[in-house]
Design a protein around this motif. Structure first.
Motif, PDB file in Angstrom:
ATOM      1  N   PHE A 230      -8.843 -39.959 -22.904  1.00 39.80           N
ATOM      2  CA  PHE A 230      -9.270 -39.940 -21.506  1.00 39.80           C
ATOM      3  C   PHE A 230     -10.229 -38.775 -21.274  1.00 39.80           C
ATOM      4  CE2 PHE A 230      -5.621 -42.624 -21.259  1.00 39.80           C
ATOM      5  CZ  PHE A 230      -5.747 -43.394 -20.113  1.00 39.80           C
ATOM      6  N   VAL A 231     -11.208 -38.996 -20.395  1.00 43.76           N
ATOM      7  CA  VAL A 231     -12.163 -37.944 -20.051  1.00 43.76           C
ATOM      8  C   VAL A 231     -12.213 -37.804 -18.533  1.00 43.76           C
ATOM      9  CG1 VAL A 231     -13.565 -38.306 -22.105  1.00 43.76           C
ATOM     10  CG2 VAL A 231     -14.116 -39.566 -20.012  1.00 43.76           C
ATOM     11  N   GLU A 232     -12.551 -36.592 -18.068  1.00 47.76           N
ATOM     12  CA  GLU A 232     -12.731 -36.378 -16.637  1.00 47.76           C
ATOM     13  C   GLU A 232     -14.022 -37.062 -16.207  1.00 47.76           C
ATOM     14  OE1 GLU A 232     -12.253 -32.427 -15.145  1.00 47.76           O
ATOM     15  OE2 GLU A 232     -10.789 -31.893 -16.704  1.00 47.76           O
ATOM     16  N   PHE A 233     -13.897 -37.987 -15.264  1.00 47.85           N
ATOM     17  CA  PHE A 233     -15.053 -38.795 -14.873  1.00 47.85           C
ATOM     18  C   PHE A 233     -15.454 -38.575 -13.422  1.00 47.85           C
ATOM     19  CE2 PHE A 233     -16.806 -42.694 -13.003  1.00 47.85           C
ATOM     20  CZ  PHE A 233     -17.870 -42.947 -13.852  1.00 47.85           C
ATOM     21  N   ALA A 234     -14.461 -38.353 -12.547  1.00 45.58           N
ATOM     22  CA  ALA A 234     -14.744 -38.311 -11.116  1.00 45.58           C
ATOM     23  C   ALA A 234     -13.659 -37.502 -10.405  1.00 45.58           C
ATOM     24  CB  ALA A 234     -14.821 -39.734 -10.552  1.00 45.58           C
ATOM     25  N   THR A 235     -13.758 -37.456  -9.080  1.00 43.08           N
ATOM     26  CA  THR A 235     -12.723 -36.851  -8.251  1.00 43.08           C
ATOM     27  C   THR A 235     -12.369 -37.823  -7.130  1.00 43.08           C
ATOM     28  OG1 THR A 235     -14.356 -35.738  -6.852  1.00 43.08           O
ATOM     29  CG2 THR A 235     -13.435 -34.482  -8.729  1.00 43.08           C
ATOM     30  N   LYS A 236     -11.173 -37.640  -6.608  1.00 44.04           N
ATOM     31  CA  LYS A 236     -10.726 -38.445  -5.459  1.00 44.04           C
ATOM     32  C   LYS A 236     -10.232 -37.482  -4.387  1.00 44.04           C
ATOM     33  CE  LYS A 236      -7.657 -42.205  -4.052  1.00 44.04           C
ATOM     34  NZ  LYS A 236      -6.713 -43.251  -4.490  1.00 44.04           N
ATOM     35  N   THR A 237     -10.807 -37.605  -3.200  1.00 44.86           N
ATOM     36  CA  THR A 237     -10.455 -36.718  -2.093  1.00 44.86           C
ATOM     37  C   THR A 237      -9.707 -37.487  -1.021  1.00 44.86           C
ATOM     38  OG1 THR A 237     -12.450 -35.390  -2.503  1.00 44.86           O
ATOM     39  CG2 THR A 237     -11.359 -35.114  -0.374  1.00 44.86           C
ATOM     40  N   THR A 238      -8.506 -37.019  -0.700  1.00 55.95           N
ATOM     41  CA  THR A 238      -7.682 -37.616   0.356  1.00 55.95           C
ATOM     42  C   THR A 238      -7.090 -36.487   1.197  1.00 55.95           C
ATOM     43  OG1 THR A 238      -5.605 -37.587  -0.889  1.00 55.95           O
ATOM     44  CG2 THR A 238      -7.056 -39.500  -1.223  1.00 55.95           C
ATOM     45  N   ALA A 239      -6.284 -36.863   2.170  1.00 58.40           N
ATOM     46  CA  ALA A 239      -5.617 -35.864   3.006  1.00 58.40           C
ATOM     47  C   ALA A 239      -4.663 -34.991   2.198  1.00 58.40           C
ATOM     48  CB  ALA A 239      -4.861 -36.568   4.132  1.00 58.40           C
ATOM     49  N   ASN A 240      -4.281 -35.480   1.002  1.00 59.37           N
ATOM     50  CA  ASN A 240      -3.363 -34.716   0.160  1.00 59.37           C
ATOM     51  C   ASN A 240      -4.081 -33.673  -0.692  1.00 59.37           C
ATOM     52  OD1 ASN A 240      -0.968 -36.305   0.866  1.00 59.37           O
ATOM     53  ND2 ASN A 240      -1.998 -37.957  -0.255  1.00 59.37           N
TER      54      ASN A 240
ATOM     55  N   ILE B 254      -9.020 -47.817 -18.276  1.00 62.29           N
ATOM     56  CA  ILE B 254      -7.836 -47.305 -17.582  1.00 62.29           C
ATOM     57  C   ILE B 254      -8.269 -46.076 -16.798  1.00 62.29           C
ATOM     58  CG2 ILE B 254      -5.460 -46.471 -17.846  1.00 62.29           C
ATOM     59  CD1 ILE B 254      -5.595 -47.551 -20.758  1.00 62.29           C
ATOM     60  N   TYR B 255      -7.718 -45.919 -15.589  1.00 57.65           N
ATOM     61  CA  TYR B 255      -7.977 -44.656 -14.895  1.00 57.65           C
ATOM     62  C   TYR B 255      -6.707 -44.161 -14.212  1.00 57.65           C
ATOM     63  CZ  TYR B 255      -8.420 -46.738 -10.139  1.00 57.65           C
ATOM     64  OH  TYR B 255      -8.189 -47.362  -8.934  1.00 57.65           O
ATOM     65  N   VAL B 256      -6.638 -42.836 -14.065  1.00 56.03           N
ATOM     66  CA  VAL B 256      -5.494 -42.197 -13.445  1.00 56.03           C
ATOM     67  C   VAL B 256      -5.995 -41.036 -12.611  1.00 56.03           C
ATOM     68  CG1 VAL B 256      -5.115 -40.779 -15.518  1.00 56.03           C
ATOM     69  CG2 VAL B 256      -3.257 -41.061 -13.867  1.00 56.03           C
ATOM     70  N   THR B 257      -5.419 -40.840 -11.427  1.00 63.34           N
ATOM     71  CA  THR B 257      -5.740 -39.686 -10.597  1.00 63.34           C
ATOM     72  C   THR B 257      -4.602 -38.684 -10.705  1.00 63.34           C
ATOM     73  OG1 THR B 257      -4.741 -40.644  -8.601  1.00 63.34           O
ATOM     74  CG2 THR B 257      -7.067 -41.121  -9.010  1.00 63.34           C
TER      75      THR B 257
ATOM     76  N   ALA C 282      -9.908 -55.283 -10.092  1.00 65.96           N
ATOM     77  CA  ALA C 282     -11.268 -55.707 -10.394  1.00 65.96           C
ATOM     78  C   ALA C 282     -12.223 -54.747  -9.704  1.00 65.96           C
ATOM     79  CB  ALA C 282     -11.495 -57.135  -9.916  1.00 65.96           C
ATOM     80  N   GLY C 283     -13.138 -54.156 -10.493  1.00 65.39           N
ATOM     81  CA  GLY C 283     -14.057 -53.168  -9.954  1.00 65.39           C
ATOM     82  C   GLY C 283     -15.121 -53.793  -9.073  1.00 65.39           C
ATOM     83  N   PRO C 284     -16.028 -52.988  -8.518  1.00 65.02           N
ATOM     84  CA  PRO C 284     -16.092 -51.545  -8.725  1.00 65.02           C
ATOM     85  C   PRO C 284     -14.993 -50.796  -7.961  1.00 65.02           C
ATOM     86  CG  PRO C 284     -17.742 -52.228  -7.128  1.00 65.02           C
ATOM     87  CD  PRO C 284     -17.125 -53.484  -7.658  1.00 65.02           C
ATOM     88  N   ILE C 285     -14.652 -49.600  -8.430  1.00 66.49           N
ATOM     89  CA  ILE C 285     -13.662 -48.749  -7.765  1.00 66.49           C
ATOM     90  C   ILE C 285     -14.449 -47.749  -6.925  1.00 66.49           C
ATOM     91  CG2 ILE C 285     -11.693 -47.223  -8.074  1.00 66.49           C
ATOM     92  CD1 ILE C 285     -11.307 -50.111  -9.136  1.00 66.49           C
TER      93      ILE C 285
ATOM     94  N   ASN D  42     -18.331 -43.649  -8.351  1.00 64.84           N
ATOM     95  CA  ASN D  42     -17.562 -44.895  -8.441  1.00 64.84           C
ATOM     96  C   ASN D  42     -17.422 -45.335  -9.899  1.00 64.84           C
ATOM     97  OD1 ASN D  42     -19.053 -46.429  -5.471  1.00 64.84           O
ATOM     98  ND2 ASN D  42     -17.666 -44.719  -5.675  1.00 64.84           N
ATOM     99  N   LEU D  43     -16.377 -46.106 -10.142  1.00 69.59           N
ATOM    100  CA  LEU D  43     -16.246 -46.784 -11.431  1.00 69.59           C
ATOM    101  C   LEU D  43     -16.968 -48.121 -11.354  1.00 69.59           C
ATOM    102  CD1 LEU D  43     -12.494 -46.103 -12.344  1.00 69.59           C
ATOM    103  CD2 LEU D  43     -14.500 -45.276 -13.587  1.00 69.59           C
ATOM    104  N   PRO D  44     -17.625 -48.554 -12.425  1.00 74.80           N
ATOM    105  CA  PRO D  44     -18.445 -49.775 -12.381  1.00 74.80           C
ATOM    106  C   PRO D  44     -17.612 -51.049 -12.220  1.00 74.80           C
ATOM    107  CG  PRO D  44     -18.336 -48.908 -14.610  1.00 74.80           C
ATOM    108  CD  PRO D  44     -17.714 -47.866 -13.732  1.00 74.80           C
ATOM    109  N   ASP D  45     -18.313 -52.140 -12.028  1.00 77.85           N
ATOM    110  CA  ASP D  45     -17.703 -53.447 -11.774  1.00 77.85           C
ATOM    111  C   ASP D  45     -17.152 -54.036 -13.071  1.00 77.85           C
ATOM    112  OD1 ASP D  45     -16.878 -55.797 -10.731  1.00 77.85           O
ATOM    113  OD2 ASP D  45     -18.875 -56.625 -10.363  1.00 77.85           O
TER     114      ASP D  45
END
Length: 335
Positions: A117-127, A97-100, A47-50, A56-59
């Motif tokens: 699917f379209v490029e919507f955002a980025t996710k930054t982690t230690a990886n 649906i979303y996938v990183t 359940a959003g928001p993400i 962010n992805l909406p609620d």
């Protein structure tokens, strides 16, 4: 976790061993041929928001593709797994649906983009930094591939098309009947792909791209057809070709082989010996949750005994009734 299959996951995600152990009581979809792992898929309804991605992805309700790895050996396992993603999104009533995914996985990114699917955002982690690909399940482009698995019915026709039992479940693995051995489903292209090719002598030229097709498994002869012949699936026409549309037999084989149940030898023989030959390429959109017998199709959907059921047009009402009888999720139908 000692299987070599997991090596790249452990390399790409330092926390993967801990994550995997934590998911021991949750559903993980695994492709296993009895000898080695060739695929794994983890899905999670959120359940959003993400908020761990930017922007962010909406609620809304989201289906997260948490972990996905495919070793396809030249087959279409990626499409097969993606169909599982869509089926789960529909059944869980997800808005999107979303996938990183890391940019290095270009083939996987291309596959997701092919299906909307379209490029919507980025996710930054230690990886590192991952792309976030998103599919909005409430918006449509009108293109039958990017809108898959939804079926647009406005100004489109619908058809009933028969498939013999010996070919049915090899071509349509989700539509296997309860009394059929699962061993007949193999890791080969025509089984795993979202796209299917139907080859026959019947003239299929009345069908047009975007038309819906109810696939009908004919009787196996063990009892009257009224009880043994069943409607099992719904597909959408991509294109229809005649024999003369192919340059030669090699062109025909190259077109059909990845998506057909027939071997190269069988395809070659068909092209060289059949004066009349027609090919329909279709997307495999949904398996029926309840197989609908010929008797029910006659009594409840109002389909007359004649003309023959090998290939015939359905009325809009008949088509909708058959989907209701088959307990197909109504959300798949877009007017």
């Amino acid at each position: 976790m000692d299987d070599p299959f997991f090596d790249s996951l452990k390399t790409g995600y330092a926390e993967f061993p801990q994550w995997f152990s934590a998911k021991s009581n949750e559903d993980l979809y695994v492709v296993d041929d009895g000898k080695r792992l060739s695929g794994m898929l983890y899905l999670k309804r959120e359940a959003g928001p993400i908020t761990d991605i930017q922007p962010n992805l909406p609620d809304r309700v989201w289906l997260k593709v948490g972990t996905l790895k495919i070793i396809g050996k030249g087959t279409k396992l990626g499409e097969r797994v993606l169909k599982k993603v869509f089926d789960t999104a529909i059944s869980s009533d997800a808005d999107g649906i979303y996938v990183t995914v890391f940019e290095v996985h270009s083939k996987l990114i291309k596959l997701f983009k092919k299906y909307g699917f379209v490029e919507f955002a980025t996710k930054t982690t230690a990886n590192g930094i991952e792309k976030v690909l998103v599919r909005d399940m409430n918006k449509f482009t009108g293109n039958l591939i990017t809108d898959y698995p939804f079926i647009h019915t406005n100004e489109k026709s619908s058809w009933l098309l028969a498939v013999y039992p010996e070919y049915h479940s090899r071509l349509l693995p989700d539509s296997i009947l309860n009394n059929e051995p699962k061993e007949i489903i193999q890791d080969v292209s025509h089984t795993n792909t979202i796209h299917k090719v139907y080859v026959g002598k019947l003239s299929l030229t009345r069908m047009s791209p975007g038309d819906a097709v109810i696939l009908y498994r004919t009787s196996d002869g063990l009892a009257p057809a009224r009880y043994r012949s069943v409607a099992t699936s719904v597909c959408v026409v991509e294109e229809v070709r005649k024999k003369k549309d192919f340059v030669n037999v090699e062109d025909y084989i190259a077109y059909c082989k990845p998506h057909s149940v027939f071997s190269e030898r069988e395809l070659r023989e068909q092209f060289l010996t059949w004066p009349r030959l027609y090919v329909a390429k279709m997307t495999y959109n949904a398996a029926f949750n309840r197989r609908t017998t010929r008797g029910s199709l006659m009594d409840d959907a109002g389909i007359s005994e004649q003309p023959r059921w090998d290939f015939r047009e359905l009325t809009h009402t008949q088509f909708r009734t058959i989907l209701e009888l088959g307990q197909v999720n109504a959300r798949l139908i877009v007017n």
